[in-house]
Design a protein around this motif. Structure first.
Motif, PDB file in Angstrom:
ATOM      1  N   ILE A   1       1.553  47.507  73.500  1.00 53.97           N
ATOM      2  CA  ILE A   1       1.641  48.163  72.204  1.00 53.97           C
ATOM      3  C   ILE A   1       2.303  47.208  71.214  1.00 53.97           C
ATOM      4  O   ILE A   1       3.429  46.752  71.431  1.00 53.97           O
ATOM      5  CB  ILE A   1       2.440  49.474  72.286  1.00 53.97           C
ATOM      6  N   ILE A   2       1.587  46.901  70.131  1.00 52.06           N
ATOM      7  CA  ILE A   2       2.087  45.987  69.101  1.00 52.06           C
ATOM      8  C   ILE A   2       2.176  46.737  67.778  1.00 52.06           C
ATOM      9  O   ILE A   2       1.181  47.266  67.290  1.00 52.06           O
ATOM     10  CB  ILE A   2       1.168  44.764  68.939  1.00 52.06           C
ATOM     11  N   ALA A   3       3.372  46.794  67.210  1.00 52.84           N
ATOM     12  CA  ALA A   3       3.560  47.401  65.892  1.00 52.84           C
ATOM     13  C   ALA A   3       3.440  46.323  64.818  1.00 52.84           C
ATOM     14  O   ALA A   3       3.958  45.216  64.975  1.00 52.84           O
ATOM     15  CB  ALA A   3       4.924  48.072  65.802  1.00 52.84           C
ATOM     16  N   ILE A   4       2.735  46.646  63.734  1.00 55.57           N
ATOM     17  CA  ILE A   4       2.630  45.753  62.581  1.00 55.57           C
ATOM     18  C   ILE A   4       3.556  46.332  61.512  1.00 55.57           C
ATOM     19  O   ILE A   4       3.265  47.385  60.940  1.00 55.57           O
ATOM     20  CB  ILE A   4       1.185  45.674  62.031  1.00 55.57           C
ATOM     21  N   ALA A   5       4.689  45.692  61.279  1.00 54.41           N
ATOM     22  CA  ALA A   5       5.700  46.317  60.425  1.00 54.41           C
ATOM     23  C   ALA A   5       6.366  45.340  59.465  1.00 54.41           C
ATOM     24  O   ALA A   5       6.638  44.191  59.808  1.00 54.41           O
ATOM     25  CB  ALA A   5       6.776  46.980  61.298  1.00 54.41           C
ATOM     26  N   ASN A   6       6.597  45.827  58.272  1.00 57.29           N
ATOM     27  CA  ASN A   6       7.414  45.169  57.251  1.00 57.29           C
ATOM     28  C   ASN A   6       7.633  46.218  56.177  1.00 57.29           C
ATOM     29  O   ASN A   6       6.681  46.868  55.743  1.00 57.29           O
ATOM     30  CB  ASN A   6       6.703  43.941  56.671  1.00 57.29           C
ATOM     31  N   GLN A   7       8.883  46.416  55.742  1.00 58.43           N
ATOM     32  CA  GLN A   7       9.125  47.473  54.764  1.00 58.43           C
ATOM     33  C   GLN A   7       8.594  47.141  53.387  1.00 58.43           C
ATOM     34  O   GLN A   7       8.482  48.010  52.530  1.00 58.43           O
ATOM     35  CB  GLN A   7      10.617  47.825  54.683  1.00 58.43           C
ATOM     36  N   LYS A   8       8.235  45.880  53.150  1.00 60.31           N
ATOM     37  CA  LYS A   8       7.608  45.510  51.886  1.00 60.31           C
ATOM     38  C   LYS A   8       6.145  45.934  51.904  1.00 60.31           C
ATOM     39  O   LYS A   8       5.456  45.785  52.900  1.00 60.31           O
ATOM     40  CB  LYS A   8       7.682  43.993  51.665  1.00 60.31           C
ATOM     41  N   GLY A   9       5.666  46.454  50.792  1.00 56.05           N
ATOM     42  CA  GLY A   9       4.256  46.801  50.680  1.00 56.05           C
ATOM     43  C   GLY A   9       3.425  45.596  50.266  1.00 56.05           C
ATOM     44  O   GLY A   9       3.952  44.604  49.759  1.00 56.05           O
ATOM     45  N   GLY A  10       2.133  45.664  50.503  1.00 60.44           N
ATOM     46  CA  GLY A  10       1.229  44.629  50.030  1.00 60.44           C
ATOM     47  C   GLY A  10       1.332  43.301  50.739  1.00 60.44           C
ATOM     48  O   GLY A  10       1.010  42.259  50.168  1.00 60.44           O
ATOM     49  N   VAL A  11       1.775  43.314  52.001  1.00 67.32           N
ATOM     50  CA  VAL A  11       1.916  42.058  52.733  1.00 67.32           C
ATOM     51  C   VAL A  11       0.789  41.842  53.752  1.00 67.32           C
ATOM     52  O   VAL A  11       0.735  40.803  54.402  1.00 67.32           O
ATOM     53  CB  VAL A  11       3.280  41.977  53.461  1.00 67.32           C
ATOM     54  N   GLY A  12      -0.100  42.835  53.869  1.00 67.52           N
ATOM     55  CA  GLY A  12      -1.234  42.678  54.774  1.00 67.52           C
ATOM     56  C   GLY A  12      -1.077  43.382  56.113  1.00 67.52           C
ATOM     57  O   GLY A  12      -1.720  42.989  57.085  1.00 67.52           O
TER      58      GLY A  12
ATOM     59  N   ALA B   1       6.764  50.584  70.664  1.00 65.31           N
ATOM     60  CA  ALA B   1       6.108  49.279  70.806  1.00 65.31           C
ATOM     61  C   ALA B   1       6.754  48.387  71.861  1.00 65.31           C
ATOM     62  O   ALA B   1       7.950  48.486  72.134  1.00 65.31           O
ATOM     63  CB  ALA B   1       6.107  48.556  69.461  1.00 65.31           C
ATOM     64  N   ASP B   2       5.933  47.515  72.418  1.00 65.70           N
ATOM     65  CA  ASP B   2       6.434  46.437  73.277  1.00 65.70           C
ATOM     66  C   ASP B   2       6.832  45.235  72.433  1.00 65.70           C
ATOM     67  O   ASP B   2       7.738  44.487  72.793  1.00 65.70           O
ATOM     68  CB  ASP B   2       5.353  46.019  74.283  1.00 65.70           C
ATOM     69  N   SER B   3       6.127  45.055  71.312  1.00 67.19           N
ATOM     70  CA  SER B   3       6.419  43.920  70.444  1.00 67.19           C
ATOM     71  C   SER B   3       6.023  44.248  69.013  1.00 67.19           C
ATOM     72  O   SER B   3       5.367  45.258  68.749  1.00 67.19           O
ATOM     73  CB  SER B   3       5.681  42.662  70.920  1.00 67.19           C
ATOM     74  N   GLU B   4       6.437  43.371  68.105  1.00 66.72           N
ATOM     75  CA  GLU B   4       6.168  43.598  66.690  1.00 66.72           C
ATOM     76  C   GLU B   4       5.644  42.322  66.038  1.00 66.72           C
ATOM     77  O   GLU B   4       6.131  41.223  66.305  1.00 66.72           O
ATOM     78  CB  GLU B   4       7.447  44.027  65.970  1.00 66.72           C
ATOM     79  N   ILE B   5       4.635  42.504  65.188  1.00 65.78           N
ATOM     80  CA  ILE B   5       4.168  41.427  64.318  1.00 65.78           C
ATOM     81  C   ILE B   5       4.680  41.727  62.914  1.00 65.78           C
ATOM     82  O   ILE B   5       4.543  42.847  62.413  1.00 65.78           O
ATOM     83  CB  ILE B   5       2.633  41.323  64.314  1.00 65.78           C
ATOM     84  N   VAL B   6       5.292  40.719  62.291  1.00 68.61           N
ATOM     85  CA  VAL B   6       5.827  40.871  60.936  1.00 68.61           C
ATOM     86  C   VAL B   6       4.967  40.057  59.969  1.00 68.61           C
ATOM     87  O   VAL B   6       5.059  38.827  59.935  1.00 68.61           O
ATOM     88  CB  VAL B   6       7.291  40.391  60.856  1.00 68.61           C
ATOM     89  N   PRO B   7       4.113  40.709  59.174  1.00 71.32           N
ATOM     90  CA  PRO B   7       3.344  39.968  58.174  1.00 71.32           C
ATOM     91  C   PRO B   7       4.232  39.580  56.998  1.00 71.32           C
ATOM     92  O   PRO B   7       5.014  40.395  56.503  1.00 71.32           O
ATOM     93  CB  PRO B   7       2.263  40.959  57.726  1.00 71.32           C
ATOM     94  N   VAL B   8       4.120  38.338  56.560  1.00 74.63           N
ATOM     95  CA  VAL B   8       4.884  37.845  55.413  1.00 74.63           C
ATOM     96  C   VAL B   8       3.914  37.146  54.470  1.00 74.63           C
ATOM     97  O   VAL B   8       3.242  36.187  54.868  1.00 74.63           O
ATOM     98  CB  VAL B   8       5.991  36.861  55.862  1.00 74.63           C
ATOM     99  N   GLN B   9       3.817  37.636  53.234  1.00 68.46           N
ATOM    100  CA  GLN B   9       2.861  37.047  52.301  1.00 68.46           C
ATOM    101  C   GLN B   9       3.392  35.731  51.746  1.00 68.46           C
ATOM    102  O   GLN B   9       4.596  35.575  51.548  1.00 68.46           O
ATOM    103  CB  GLN B   9       2.503  38.029  51.170  1.00 68.46           C
TER     104      GLN B   9
END
Length: 258
Positions: free
Chosen positions: A4-15, A141-149
């Motif tokens: 289970i991979i969570a895609i998380a970042n509290q900023k909006g619009g980062v993808g 989740a087992d892990s997290e991906i953090v998108p950063v624009q």
């Protein structure tokens, strides 16, 4: 057992949604079964995979608040190896409705545990906040991906997010790890984009994926057709980048192409 991979970042619009939909579709294209969990009340992953979010149906909200069996909520997508648990605007109220629930941070984990073995990957598209639904996602989740624009203020809030992850690791999910920081919306023509890449690699080199997601018109167009980019234009730079990301994650997890 699936991951289970969570895609998380509290900023909006980062993808986040773009990454959730296209990473899951890339796994599916490589014949690894994937389930997208739309945990954002905006329901963009739901519409991005061709489901109308305005239609009344059971969603992740019903699993978390009403205890509906997750198997009754999963919807097939139009693509082999790819399913989705849709979202709905009702999810906005879930945080209030769960406020007095016992083990309220673990509702999603309990729901997904039943189907975790049925998929190679479960991808959770988190909302742009650090509220109870996102905490549920990170607990599950087992892990997290953090998108950063790759834009100005790219690292703003990243420290707060990493602090939240540490709190969740210490109190709710000791097994949670950062799968990686994903640089998105990269424009090779812009000096700023290149500076952000340098800055992120300088501070988080070991955590940052080699794959960088470019600004790409096909990635932007695809959701309007209810399609992941790989189904909209498989040869676009965006599609190829997400396939490369999927391969990078597979290699990192010692999984071979089927």
């Amino acid at each position: 057992m699936g991951k289970i991979i969570a895609i998380a970042n509290q900023k909006g619009g980062v993808g986040k949604t773009t990454t959730a939909v296209n990473l899951a579709a890339s796994f599916a294209a490589l014949e690894f079964s994937a389930l997208v969990v739309d945990a954002d009340p905006q329901a963009n992953s739901t519409s991005g995979l061709g489901l109308d979010p305005k239609i009344e149906r059971q969603t992740i909200y019903n699993c978390m608040v009403d205890g509906v069996a997750v198997e009754d909520v999963i919807e097939p997508s139009a693509f082999d190896y790819l399913d989705i648990i849709p979202s709905h605007i009702d999810l906005v109220g879930a945080e209030v409705e769960m406020i007095e629930s016992e083990n309220r941070e673990e509702k999603m984990k309990e729901s997904l545990a039943v189907v975790k073995d049925n998929y190679d990957f479960i991808i959770i598209d988190c909302s742009p906040s650090l509220g109870l639904i996102t905490v549920n996602s990170l607990t599950a989740a087992d892990s997290e991906i953090v998108p950063v624009q790759c834009e100005y203020y790219a690292l703003e809030g990243l420290g707060k997010l990493l602090s939240t992850i540490k709190i969740i690791q210490s109190r709710l999910n000791t097994d949670l790890v950062i799968e990686g920081i994903l640089l998105t919306m990269f424009d090779v023509r812009l000096r700023l984009s290149n500076l952000v890449v340098e800055d992120v690699n300088k501070h988080f080199q070991e955590l940052t994926f080699n794959t960088i997601i470019p600004r790409n018109i096909k990635l932007s167009e695809a959701p309007s057709f209810g399609l992941p980019a790989i189904a909209h234009d498989a040869e676009s730079k965006g599609s190829i980048s997400y396939l490369n990301l999927a391969q990078e994650i597979l290699e990192k997890n010692n999984l071979v192409k089927k």
